[in-house]
Write an enzyme that holds these catalytic residues in place. Structure first.
Site, PDB file in Angstrom:
ATOM      1  N   SER A  22      -3.665  -6.375  15.730  1.00 32.52           N
ATOM      2  CA  SER A  22      -3.200  -6.326  14.342  1.00 32.52           C
ATOM      3  C   SER A  22      -1.677  -6.269  14.283  1.00 32.52           C
ATOM      4  O   SER A  22      -1.100  -6.143  13.224  1.00 32.52           O
ATOM      5  CB  SER A  22      -3.790  -5.101  13.630  1.00 32.52           C
ATOM      6  OG  SER A  22      -3.441  -3.919  14.321  1.00 32.52           O
ATOM      7  N   ASN A 109      -6.829   6.740  13.785  1.00 25.14           N
ATOM      8  CA  ASN A 109      -7.542   6.603  12.508  1.00 25.14           C
ATOM      9  C   ASN A 109      -6.821   7.322  11.369  1.00 25.14           C
ATOM     10  O   ASN A 109      -6.704   6.793  10.259  1.00 25.14           O
ATOM     11  CB  ASN A 109      -8.973   7.118  12.644  1.00 25.14           C
ATOM     12  CG  ASN A 109      -9.782   6.284  13.614  1.00 25.14           C
ATOM     13  OD1 ASN A 109      -9.324   5.222  14.047  1.00 25.14           O
ATOM     14  ND2 ASN A 109     -10.966   6.744  13.968  1.00 25.14           N
ATOM     15  N   HIS A 155      -8.908 -19.332 -30.899  1.00 25.15           N
ATOM     16  CA  HIS A 155      -9.599 -20.548 -30.408  1.00 25.15           C
ATOM     17  C   HIS A 155      -8.607 -21.691 -30.163  1.00 25.15           C
ATOM     18  O   HIS A 155      -8.983 -22.860 -30.227  1.00 25.15           O
ATOM     19  CB  HIS A 155     -10.684 -21.030 -31.376  1.00 25.15           C
ATOM     20  CG  HIS A 155     -11.597 -19.944 -31.855  1.00 25.15           C
ATOM     21  ND1 HIS A 155     -12.771 -19.620 -31.231  1.00 25.15           N
ATOM     22  CD2 HIS A 155     -11.468 -19.074 -32.896  1.00 25.15           C
ATOM     23  CE1 HIS A 155     -13.357 -18.611 -31.872  1.00 25.15           C
ATOM     24  NE2 HIS A 155     -12.561 -18.253 -32.888  1.00 25.15           N
ATOM     25  N   SER A 276      10.009 -34.967 -11.370  1.00 21.67           N
ATOM     26  CA  SER A 276       8.957 -35.727 -10.703  1.00 21.67           C
ATOM     27  C   SER A 276       9.618 -36.756  -9.795  1.00 21.67           C
ATOM     28  O   SER A 276      10.671 -37.297 -10.115  1.00 21.67           O
ATOM     29  CB  SER A 276       8.100 -36.428 -11.758  1.00 21.67           C
ATOM     30  OG  SER A 276       7.473 -37.569 -11.192  1.00 21.67           O
ATOM     31  N   LYS A 282      10.477 -36.705 -16.383  1.00 22.04           N
ATOM     32  CA  LYS A 282       9.722 -35.453 -16.339  1.00 22.04           C
ATOM     33  C   LYS A 282      10.588 -34.210 -16.104  1.00 22.04           C
ATOM     34  O   LYS A 282      11.534 -34.239 -15.330  1.00 22.04           O
ATOM     35  CB  LYS A 282       8.659 -35.513 -15.225  1.00 22.04           C
ATOM     36  CG  LYS A 282       7.524 -36.471 -15.476  1.00 22.04           C
ATOM     37  CD  LYS A 282       6.698 -36.148 -16.718  1.00 22.04           C
ATOM     38  CE  LYS A 282       5.830 -34.918 -16.516  1.00 22.04           C
ATOM     39  NZ  LYS A 282       4.750 -35.150 -15.555  1.00 22.04           N
ATOM     40  N   ASN A 284       9.210 -30.454 -15.440  1.00 20.47           N
ATOM     41  CA  ASN A 284       7.916 -29.786 -15.304  1.00 20.47           C
ATOM     42  C   ASN A 284       8.044 -28.258 -15.196  1.00 20.47           C
ATOM     43  O   ASN A 284       8.969 -27.763 -14.563  1.00 20.47           O
ATOM     44  CB  ASN A 284       7.187 -30.299 -14.064  1.00 20.47           C
ATOM     45  CG  ASN A 284       6.814 -31.771 -14.198  1.00 20.47           C
ATOM     46  OD1 ASN A 284       6.533 -32.246 -15.306  1.00 20.47           O
ATOM     47  ND2 ASN A 284       6.834 -32.492 -13.103  1.00 20.47           N
ATOM     48  N   GLU A 289       3.391 -22.778 -13.551  1.00 19.16           N
ATOM     49  CA  GLU A 289       2.133 -23.232 -12.935  1.00 19.16           C
ATOM     50  C   GLU A 289       1.848 -22.488 -11.627  1.00 19.16           C
ATOM     51  O   GLU A 289       0.697 -22.181 -11.305  1.00 19.16           O
ATOM     52  CB  GLU A 289       2.191 -24.737 -12.662  1.00 19.16           C
ATOM     53  CG  GLU A 289       2.219 -25.566 -13.929  1.00 19.16           C
ATOM     54  CD  GLU A 289       2.553 -27.015 -13.626  1.00 19.16           C
ATOM     55  OE1 GLU A 289       1.621 -27.809 -13.474  1.00 19.16           O
ATOM     56  OE2 GLU A 289       3.749 -27.343 -13.532  1.00 19.16           O
ATOM     57  N   TYR A 316     -14.642   5.948  10.187  1.00 17.80           N
ATOM     58  CA  TYR A 316     -13.802   4.775  10.443  1.00 17.80           C
ATOM     59  C   TYR A 316     -14.609   3.662  11.094  1.00 17.80           C
ATOM     60  O   TYR A 316     -15.468   3.907  11.940  1.00 17.80           O
ATOM     61  CB  TYR A 316     -12.616   5.143  11.365  1.00 17.80           C
ATOM     62  CG  TYR A 316     -11.743   3.945  11.692  1.00 17.80           C
ATOM     63  CD1 TYR A 316     -10.747   3.529  10.816  1.00 17.80           C
ATOM     64  CD2 TYR A 316     -11.956   3.184  12.842  1.00 17.80           C
ATOM     65  CE1 TYR A 316      -9.959   2.408  11.089  1.00 17.80           C
ATOM     66  CE2 TYR A 316     -11.179   2.062  13.126  1.00 17.80           C
ATOM     67  CZ  TYR A 316     -10.183   1.682  12.244  1.00 17.80           C
ATOM     68  OH  TYR A 316      -9.425   0.572  12.505  1.00 17.80           O
ATOM     69  N   GLN A 321      -9.356  -2.390   9.409  1.00 18.17           N
ATOM     70  CA  GLN A 321      -8.072  -2.968   9.816  1.00 18.17           C
ATOM     71  C   GLN A 321      -7.678  -4.135   8.913  1.00 18.17           C
ATOM     72  O   GLN A 321      -6.497  -4.438   8.780  1.00 18.17           O
ATOM     73  CB  GLN A 321      -8.182  -3.434  11.277  1.00 18.17           C
ATOM     74  CG  GLN A 321      -6.937  -4.116  11.809  1.00 18.17           C
ATOM     75  CD  GLN A 321      -7.019  -4.307  13.314  1.00 18.17           C
ATOM     76  OE1 GLN A 321      -6.987  -3.364  14.077  1.00 18.17           O
ATOM     77  NE2 GLN A 321      -7.143  -5.549  13.738  1.00 18.17           N
ATOM     78  N   LYS A 324      -4.833  -4.306   5.610  1.00 17.69           N
ATOM     79  CA  LYS A 324      -3.388  -4.474   5.526  1.00 17.69           C
ATOM     80  C   LYS A 324      -2.969  -5.912   5.227  1.00 17.69           C
ATOM     81  O   LYS A 324      -2.078  -6.132   4.408  1.00 17.69           O
ATOM     82  CB  LYS A 324      -2.723  -3.936   6.798  1.00 17.69           C
ATOM     83  CG  LYS A 324      -2.690  -2.402   6.785  1.00 17.69           C
ATOM     84  CD  LYS A 324      -2.243  -1.790   8.087  1.00 17.69           C
ATOM     85  CE  LYS A 324      -3.255  -1.954   9.195  1.00 17.69           C
ATOM     86  NZ  LYS A 324      -4.573  -1.336   8.939  1.00 17.69           N
TER      87      LYS A 324
HETATM   88  N1  ARG Z   1      -5.209  -1.137  13.999  1.00 22.52           N
HETATM   89  C1  ARG Z   1      -6.145  -0.199  13.498  1.00 22.52           C
HETATM   90  C2  ARG Z   1      -6.317  -0.352  11.999  1.00 22.52           C
HETATM   91  O1  ARG Z   1      -5.496  -0.918  11.393  1.00 22.52           O
HETATM   92  C3  ARG Z   1      -5.680   1.187  13.797  1.00 22.52           C
HETATM   93  C4  ARG Z   1      -6.779   2.168  13.973  1.00 22.52           C
HETATM   94  C5  ARG Z   1      -7.502   1.835  15.215  1.00 22.52           C
HETATM   95  N2  ARG Z   1      -8.511   2.779  15.509  1.00 22.52           N
HETATM   96  C6  ARG Z   1      -9.462   2.523  16.391  1.00 22.52           C
HETATM   97  N3  ARG Z   1     -10.303   3.435  16.615  1.00 22.52           N
HETATM   98  N4  ARG Z   1      -9.544   1.360  16.997  1.00 22.52           N
HETATM   99  O2  ARG Z   1      -7.310   0.055  11.433  1.00 22.52           O
END
Ligand code: ARG
Length: 481
Positions: A22, A109, A155, A276, A282, A284, A289, A316, A321, A324
């Site tokens: 991650s 966690n 409407h 355009s 044009k 735009n 949009e 958990y 993960q 994010k």
């Molecule tokens: N990269 C993990 C997350 O964003 C961090 C927590 C990882 N915990 C684990 N037991 N693998 O959730």
């Protein structure tokens, strides 16, 4: 240096490392991660779990890691999974085995929940600031266009004339409620998760309250399993962001409509439009949009996390993960949309003549003619039917209500007299002098309430900011005791 591995005989497969990392996403949280670690290690020392010397060495090392990352001198490696591992691994290279004491009484966690909450607190305040900027632009336009009358629609058919300022302040109301939703969400983000450990709490004499105070959290979480297992606070942000995007999109849609030659009410400055490649004439409204086009992305992230959460057993699970990437992209979509919408509106001009004739056309005063008969004692339902006949006569004879001959009117009802020609858009607007109505007096009241609300919002943001530790310097004031 992996944070686990004692019970494994082989390294994870290269494919698994790439699949599960991650760091590409959560490296953005390095300051939050390091700040949280500093607060944690100070607490460990204060509680006698590690020594003051160890804590000092760890803190100096952590700040050095932050410096390396911010200067771009840091090497990221998929084998190290996430930001937590990267920071700790580099810390060990810098200060030696004592780095291994930092993770005492902590799990990734509760650590990742902390990083996300530290980040989101700042981002909610940032979002609120952008919302306040946008509100001020709507206030400024409402003031500048205070006497401009536009056709109001239902409407998408011309319905009744309204002040353009009233129309502007309608959006202001939506953005005020959006702000209130973010403010409300803030209270539930502003809770310290650290101390939950992996899921069950920790067998050390930790002081969670001290950590909360150092990091400026208003409260500490009450249940360790819930603390590491839920992401409802992220979903709340996405929910508030989705509604804000919906409101921005409706505004964008109206800009697009109003700048067509069919409407011709609004023109945008050249700096906020694009051309355009084939049609030289044009101009735009691409910016509007794109705002409209990015809404689905934020809705998608909301749906993604709602679905992620729904089947997870406590506590958990690695699925979490994924929160994010969704959160970051939603923020990176919403904030520029807020800024661009504000700039776009500032760059807009209205065609007052075209609006004046549009406001009268399309029988938009028909309700006022019915109200005129009501004032003469005709029951509204009957008046409605009589004016319907007048509209029908207009359509048959090529007139509108302002030019239909009196003889025609009187053939419909003896209650009509010369004064029917006094009905005009200005009087129509002035007459709607009830709270929330479009009469100038009411719109002025709305405008001053709007200004007060934004000032209060700014004060609320400033007060929260004062309580936050500085993520740039990573300095946490030391308690006097
Ligand atoms: N990269 C993990 C997350 O964003 C961090 C927590 C990882 N915990 C684990 N037991 N693998 O959730």
């Amino acid at each position: 240096m992996r944070l686990w591995g004692g019970r494994f005989s082989t390294e994870p497969d290269r494919l698994v490392q790439e699949f599960s990392q991650s760091i590409d996403v959560d490296r953005r949280l390095y300051r939050q991660d390091i700040l949280g670690s500093i607060a944690h290690c100070r607490m460990l020392a204060r509680q006698g779990i590690i020594t003051a010397e160890e804590a000092a060495a760890i803190e100096i090392g952590l700040k050095q890691v932050a410096g390396e990352i911010s200067r771009g001198e840091f090497t990221f490696d998929y084998a190290l999974e996430d930001i937590h591992t990267h920071v700790e691994s580099r810390l060990r290279a810098l200060i030696g085995p004592v780095a291994g004491k930092l993770h005492t009484a902590r799990s990734r966690n509760d650590q990742v929940a902390l990083d996300t909450r530290l980040f989101l607190r700042e981002m909610i305040l940032e979002t609120l600031d952008r919302l306040a900027d946008l509100q001020e632009t709507f206030q400024e336009r409402a003031a500048a266009w205070e006497s401009v009358i536009v056709p109001g629609y239902t409407h998408l058919q011309r319905a009744q004339p309204v002040l353009l300022a009233h129309h502007m302040l309608a959006y202001h109301e939506m953005f005020s409620r959006d702000a209130a939703r973010f403010q409300d969400a803030y209270a539930r983000v502003d809770v310290l998760p650290l101390g939950a450990g992996a899921l069950a709490g920790l067998p050390y004499p930790i002081d969670r309250q001290f950590v909360a105070e150092q990091l400026g959290f208003a409260a500490i979480s009450r249940n360790s399993m819930d603390t590491v297992g839920d992401r409802d606070f992220v979903i709340e942000y996405l929910g508030a962001a989705s509604l804000t995007m919906a409101h921005l999109s409706r505004f964008a849609e109206e800009v697009i409509l109003w700048t067509t030659s069919e409407f011709g009410y609004l023109t945008l400055s050249d700096a906020f439009t694009t051309g355009s490649s084939i049609m030289p004439q044009k101009k735009n409204p691409d910016v509007a949009e794109l705002i409209r086009g990015r809404v689905g992305r934020v809705y998608g992230h909301l749906m993604h996390l709602l679905v992620t959460l729904k089947g997870l057993p406590l506590a958990y699970n690695r699925d979490l993960q994924e929160d994010k990437a969704a959160l970051f992209d939603a923020i990176d979509t919403l904030l520029p949309c807020l800024m661009v919408a504000s700039a776009l509106l500032q760059s807009a001009n209205v065609d007052t003549e075209r609006l004046a004739s549009a406001a009268t056309a399309g029988f938009s005063l028909a309700t006022d003619v019915a109200d005129y008969l009501v004032a003469k004692g005709v029951p509204f339902r009957e008046a409605h039917a009589l004016v319907g006949q007048a509209v029908q006569r207009c359509l048959a004879t090529g007139h509108d209500l302002a030019t239909l001959p009196l003889a025609e009117y009187q053939a419909i009802s003896p209650f009509f007299d010369e004064s029917v020609y006094q009905i005009d858009v200005r009087r129509s607007v002035d007459a709607r002098d009830v709270p929330g109505g479009t009469a100038p007096r009411q719109v002025q009241l709305q405008l001053s309430a709007a200004r007060q609300a934004t000032a209060a919002l700014r004060a609320w943001i400033a007060e929260r900011r004062r309580r936050l530790p500085d993520l740039t310097t990573l300095d946490i004031p030391r308690p006097q005791s």
